[in-house]
Every structure is written in structure tokens, then in C-alpha cells.
Design a protein around this motif. Sequence first.
Motif, PDB file in Angstrom:
ATOM      1  N   GLY A  96     -13.775   4.048  32.183  1.00 54.65           N
ATOM      2  CA  GLY A  96     -14.880   4.999  32.110  1.00 54.65           C
ATOM      3  C   GLY A  96     -15.289   5.285  30.676  1.00 54.65           C
ATOM      4  O   GLY A  96     -14.590   4.929  29.720  1.00 54.65           O
ATOM      5  N   LEU A  97     -16.442   5.938  30.531  1.00 59.75           N
ATOM      6  CA  LEU A  97     -17.022   6.193  29.213  1.00 59.75           C
ATOM      7  C   LEU A  97     -17.026   7.683  28.903  1.00 59.75           C
ATOM      8  O   LEU A  97     -17.493   8.493  29.714  1.00 59.75           O
ATOM      9  CB  LEU A  97     -18.458   5.671  29.161  1.00 59.75           C
ATOM     10  CG  LEU A  97     -19.266   5.983  27.899  1.00 59.75           C
ATOM     11  CD1 LEU A  97     -18.667   5.282  26.678  1.00 59.75           C
ATOM     12  CD2 LEU A  97     -20.729   5.594  28.088  1.00 59.75           C
ATOM     13  N   LEU A  98     -16.527   8.055  27.732  1.00 61.69           N
ATOM     14  CA  LEU A  98     -16.599   9.428  27.249  1.00 61.69           C
ATOM     15  C   LEU A  98     -17.523   9.475  26.039  1.00 61.69           C
ATOM     16  O   LEU A  98     -17.353   8.690  25.111  1.00 61.69           O
ATOM     17  CB  LEU A  98     -15.215   9.963  26.877  1.00 61.69           C
ATOM     18  CG  LEU A  98     -15.151  11.439  26.480  1.00 61.69           C
ATOM     19  CD1 LEU A  98     -13.844  12.074  26.968  1.00 61.69           C
ATOM     20  CD2 LEU A  98     -15.292  11.633  24.976  1.00 61.69           C
ATOM     21  N   VAL A  99     -18.505  10.367  26.071  1.00 68.82           N
ATOM     22  CA  VAL A  99     -19.466  10.519  24.977  1.00 68.82           C
ATOM     23  C   VAL A  99     -19.247  11.894  24.362  1.00 68.82           C
ATOM     24  O   VAL A  99     -19.436  12.924  25.019  1.00 68.82           O
ATOM     25  CB  VAL A  99     -20.919  10.382  25.477  1.00 68.82           C
ATOM     26  CG1 VAL A  99     -21.872  10.320  24.275  1.00 68.82           C
ATOM     27  CG2 VAL A  99     -21.087   9.148  26.352  1.00 68.82           C
ATOM     28  N   ASN A 100     -18.851  11.919  23.095  1.00 69.48           N
ATOM     29  CA  ASN A 100     -18.500  13.167  22.403  1.00 69.48           C
ATOM     30  C   ASN A 100     -19.529  13.477  21.329  1.00 69.48           C
ATOM     31  O   ASN A 100     -19.911  12.602  20.551  1.00 69.48           O
ATOM     32  CB  ASN A 100     -17.111  13.027  21.769  1.00 69.48           C
ATOM     33  CG  ASN A 100     -16.759  14.175  20.839  1.00 69.48           C
ATOM     34  OD1 ASN A 100     -17.037  14.107  19.646  1.00 69.48           O
ATOM     35  ND2 ASN A 100     -16.149  15.207  21.375  1.00 69.48           N
ATOM     36  N   ALA A 101     -19.993  14.726  21.285  1.00 65.93           N
ATOM     37  CA  ALA A 101     -21.030  15.071  20.321  1.00 65.93           C
ATOM     38  C   ALA A 101     -20.610  16.021  19.206  1.00 65.93           C
ATOM     39  O   ALA A 101     -20.991  15.800  18.056  1.00 65.93           O
ATOM     40  CB  ALA A 101     -22.255  15.647  21.041  1.00 65.93           C
ATOM     41  N   PRO A 102     -19.880  17.120  19.476  1.00 66.29           N
ATOM     42  CA  PRO A 102     -19.692  18.113  18.413  1.00 66.29           C
ATOM     43  C   PRO A 102     -18.983  17.541  17.191  1.00 66.29           C
ATOM     44  O   PRO A 102     -17.904  16.960  17.298  1.00 66.29           O
ATOM     45  CB  PRO A 102     -18.846  19.202  19.084  1.00 66.29           C
ATOM     46  CG  PRO A 102     -19.081  19.022  20.547  1.00 66.29           C
ATOM     47  CD  PRO A 102     -19.244  17.547  20.730  1.00 66.29           C
ATOM     48  N   THR A 103     -19.593  17.713  16.026  1.00 63.37           N
ATOM     49  CA  THR A 103     -19.048  17.172  14.783  1.00 63.37           C
ATOM     50  C   THR A 103     -17.639  17.680  14.524  1.00 63.37           C
ATOM     51  O   THR A 103     -17.391  18.887  14.526  1.00 63.37           O
ATOM     52  CB  THR A 103     -19.953  17.568  13.605  1.00 63.37           C
ATOM     53  OG1 THR A 103     -21.273  17.096  13.865  1.00 63.37           O
ATOM     54  CG2 THR A 103     -19.451  16.966  12.304  1.00 63.37           C
ATOM     55  N   GLY A 104     -16.696  16.759  14.337  1.00 68.97           N
ATOM     56  CA  GLY A 104     -15.328  17.120  13.978  1.00 68.97           C
ATOM     57  C   GLY A 104     -14.508  17.709  15.104  1.00 68.97           C
ATOM     58  O   GLY A 104     -13.389  18.185  14.869  1.00 68.97           O
ATOM     59  N   SER A 105     -15.015  17.646  16.342  1.00 69.79           N
ATOM     60  CA  SER A 105     -14.315  18.310  17.437  1.00 69.79           C
ATOM     61  C   SER A 105     -13.142  17.516  17.992  1.00 69.79           C
ATOM     62  O   SER A 105     -12.290  18.055  18.697  1.00 69.79           O
ATOM     63  CB  SER A 105     -15.296  18.616  18.581  1.00 69.79           C
ATOM     64  OG  SER A 105     -15.815  17.415  19.131  1.00 69.79           O
TER      65      SER A 105
END
Length: 321
Positions: free
Chosen positions: A237-246
Motif C-alpha cells: 500500500g501507499l502512504l502519502v505524508n505531508a506535514p513538514t518534519g512530521s
Amino acid sequence: MGTMQAMVATGLGGVEVLRPAEVPMPVRANAELIVKVLAASVNPIDAKTRSGRGGAAAIERFPAVLGYDFAGVVVESPYEAHPLTPGTPVYGMTMVPRFGGSYAEYVTVPSAFAAPKPPSMSFDEAAALPLAALTAWGMVVDVARAHEGQRMLIHAGAGGVGHLAVQLAAYFGAEVIATCSTANLSFVRELGAARVIDYTQHRFEEEVSGVDVVIDLIGNTHDGTGSRSLAAMRPGGLLVNAPTGSWPTVIDDAAAAGMRATGYKVTPSAATLAVMTRMIEAGDLRVHVDRVFPLAEVAAAHTLIEEGRTRGKLVLHVADA
């Protein structure tokens, strides 16, 4: 050249560095617009940058004007036959700190960063949309390719990006499972989530499994949300992470668990805003404005967004239309 009023960051630090100031008017060059700002909004990246994270390393001098989102009226165009002529109501986002921010009376932006304002929206509503909506679109549509038969877990489903991501994923046919707090359960269901999990009462990874995509708007900044998401995913599966430095180790952690992962950084796009304008006018997409602050109270808006309890977006009213 003249001057204008703005709320500036006098340095890096707490909200006390945000102060009113008189700063030089922006100067247009090449294919840029000058827009009279009537409304702006506050995003988590604004507070991160102010505190020394986010885009702070690229700030060349202080005082600095922050603020990505804007809605207002064009006052200068690149040329006479340009589609965004003076007087055109527009909305869009700029890229701080490469360009001056929108916590000011005027902003200069490349014309590809702005689109005509949705006719049905007020300037305050329109200013709430660009960065959050473009982030949601990029993660859900461009990267995750939302489609029928896909199961998508969206964290922080009631937040600025999250409440738009839920709508977009559902619109394109995905089965949406979203997490939020108790107070926002009904709100997120109304956005189109097929299932909503109260993260204050349940461990989401014990409630759902085998999802195709995780839209991660939290990372590991709270209770290991990012790492725990891997247990809710199907193999590959695919995880897409956005918050900078999280979640600095997201790529390696996902690979070790047999998953794929990518970060995401928003790109201004008038073309994509134009598509979402059509969705807004058709009633297929809406933005929720939690609260509107006068520009002079931007420090209070920063404090509120840092608490992480906002439903939808916080808006700054800069001037009357």
C-alpha cells in the motif's frame, strides 16, 4: 515605489514576533500580477516558518511577510490582453519566502499562481481554499489516484487539508475512512466519509485494516500516528505524508514494513484551482471556515492553529471589498 501596511515577522520565535509594520509596496516584473489582498488565511506551515521550521531557512532578511493564501482584486497585469485584467477578483497562493506573503495590503505573484475567484464565494471563503485544496488535490488525486474500489484512510479528516481531502477522495469514488475527534464525527460523515473513527476513543489500526492508501496529515507528531498507520495498510500500500518534519524516517519505515511511501509538497496551480472552482460552483466541494480574524489579530490565529484543534480553516480579513 510607496509603502503598504503588513503584519510581519520581526524574527524567528513565538507569536510575539508578529507585529504591524509599514513595508515597501511590491513591484511587478515579467508575467507577475499585483493583487490587492482582501483576505488571507493561516496554515500550519505559517506557524512552523515563524517558529524557525518550515521555510524559515530560506528567509533572507527580516522583517518578513508571511502568508501563502490570498483572495483579492488584480491591480496590475503583465499585459493588456492578459486574462486576469485589473479589477478581476482572484484567489490563489504564493510561495513564501521566495515571494512576499499575503499578510499585507498587496502581494505580487506569478500569474500562474492565481485564478478567477469562484463567483459564489466571498473573498474570506475563497482565501481559505488555495493551499489546503491544492495540497488535498495533490495527495489524493495526483499521487494516490483516487478511484472506485480504492480504500483510503485519511487522518485529521476535519482539519484544513483533511476536510477537503475527504471530499475529493469520495468524489472520485474511493471508500473513505477518516479519523477525527469526538466533536467532529458528524461533520466528517457529512463530507462523504463512509466510516469515521474517533481517535480519542479507538486505536484506528485495531478498527481498520487492508487499506490501499493512507493520507497522512499528522505523521509521528502525535501518538505515533504515522507509524501505526502501516499496520492498517495492505502489503504494498501507499502512504502519502505531508506535514513538514512530521516523520523524517517515513520512507525507510514504510519500506521495512513492505509498504510504499512518499512525502508531498504543494505546488501553486491556477489550472487546478480552476477545476476546483467548477466543483465548488456545482456544489461538489466546499470549504469550512472555522473563524475569521482581523489581520491585526494574526498572532491569535497562529496560537489557535498551533493547538491543532481547528475545524476547517482560519481566515484573516485584510480589507473590505
